[in-house]
Design an enzyme around this catalytic site. Sequence first.
Site, mmCIF file in Angstrom:
data_model
loop_
_atom_site.group_PDB
_atom_site.id
_atom_site.type_symbol
_atom_site.label_atom_id
_atom_site.label_comp_id
_atom_site.label_asym_id
_atom_site.label_seq_id
_atom_site.Cartn_x
_atom_site.Cartn_y
_atom_site.Cartn_z
ATOM 1 N N PRO A 329 0.806 -1.236 0.000
ATOM 2 C CA PRO A 329 0.000 0.000 0.000
ATOM 3 C C PRO A 329 0.833 1.277 0.000
ATOM 4 O O PRO A 329 0.840 2.040 0.970
ATOM 5 C CB PRO A 329 -0.829 -0.138 1.286
ATOM 6 C CG PRO A 329 0.017 -0.988 2.182
ATOM 7 C CD PRO A 329 0.806 -1.912 1.311
ATOM 8 N N CYS A 330 1.502 1.546 -1.104
ATOM 9 C CA CYS A 330 2.284 2.781 -1.204
ATOM 10 C C CYS A 330 1.368 4.007 -1.162
ATOM 11 O O CYS A 330 1.831 5.114 -0.909
ATOM 12 C CB CYS A 330 3.144 2.771 -2.468
ATOM 13 S SG CYS A 330 2.220 2.542 -3.987
ATOM 14 N N HIS A 331 0.062 3.787 -1.380
ATOM 15 C CA HIS A 331 -0.869 4.926 -1.301
ATOM 16 C C HIS A 331 -1.030 5.424 0.131
ATOM 17 O O HIS A 331 -1.587 6.485 0.348
ATOM 18 C CB HIS A 331 -2.237 4.531 -1.886
ATOM 19 C CG HIS A 331 -2.904 3.388 -1.180
ATOM 20 N ND1 HIS A 331 -2.635 2.070 -1.471
ATOM 21 C CD2 HIS A 331 -3.817 3.370 -0.170
ATOM 22 C CE1 HIS A 331 -3.372 1.295 -0.688
ATOM 23 N NE2 HIS A 331 -4.082 2.052 0.112
#
Length: 365
Positions: A329-331
């Site tokens: 989850p780089c978001h």
Amino acid sequence: MTESAMPAISARAAVSLPSPRVMYRALTRRDSAYEGVFLAGVKTTGIFCRPTCRAKKPRAENVEFFASVAEALHGGYRPCRLCHPLDRVPAPPAVVVQLLQAVEANPATRLTDKDLAGLDLDPSTARRQFRACYGLTFQAYQRARRMGRALHEVRAGKAVIDVQLDGGYASTSGFRGAFRRVFGKPPRGARADDCLLARRFDTPLGRMLALADRQGLRLLEFVDRRGLEKEIGRLRRRLRCAVVPGSNATLEAAGAQLRRYFAGEQFEFDLPLAPVGSGFQQDVWAALRRIPAGKTRSYAEIAVEVGRAGAQRAVGRANGSNTLSIVIPCHRVIGADGSLSGYGGGVWRKQRLLDHERAVMSVGR
Ligand SMILES: [Zn+2]
């Protein structure tokens, strides 16, 4: 998740379009009030049309609706020759028409400035006018067209030869060209076990492409992401393998878990992940996976977590080179000031992912 219910509605369109029932009725009545509201892709022909197109109307289950030209192209559709869905009032400038014709004459290739000059066009003027006309760069248009063609029939278990035969494309060489342009040389003779298997998923935020081999998931990206073709190329070179349409247990699990993610049922992904990257990148990606859903961290916090305090720029780069969207989850990494900063799939998606997670987590508590 691959094949949506009928009539299908595209991803991003879900929030900005009337209901499929209303659009299908407008389509069958050739209702001009819906001009500019939606475009209709016809699965059996691979063509997209305006609502008022005079062509025979398809059955509801063969229609897919789109809010924009770019989405229809990414969906694998080409513009209809009867209703010219790219035409505007007033008509587009002659140079833009010439660009479109040049793309359709050979949609598999990328037209360079040199090619444009060969058509007696001034490349910078032509590109600027194209963008002014459609709000989409000529490069993005060509990329969407190629990607759409290559992805058109990338679905579970389908052999490349079948794709060519029933993909609705008149020209086999054109199809091969598009596939090669995006996925590398045609996998003739390659054994499926040695290949990267490609599958597409339709999600509420747009179509995604997943690549996996026996080691695990190698790539999961929104198909309109900038630089996706290059990313696929890098992966192919690093792993020395061909890409073929297909599926395996990892891709099946990815599809099922993505569906649960978007339904708000489960935010953790439990499947073999095999992203290709340096030791530092792997450390950062592992740290990202420890950020709980609904929470965010700053680049500086992740730097501390991986034992490199102060290295937020390097963390930012590792974050940006993540090829497993959502699953890693780089978001959930944002600027120190709370700004969203960037996202490969577009900042609007980052915002939507965070909103989705926060909404579900706050209800669950
Ligand atoms: Zn049409």
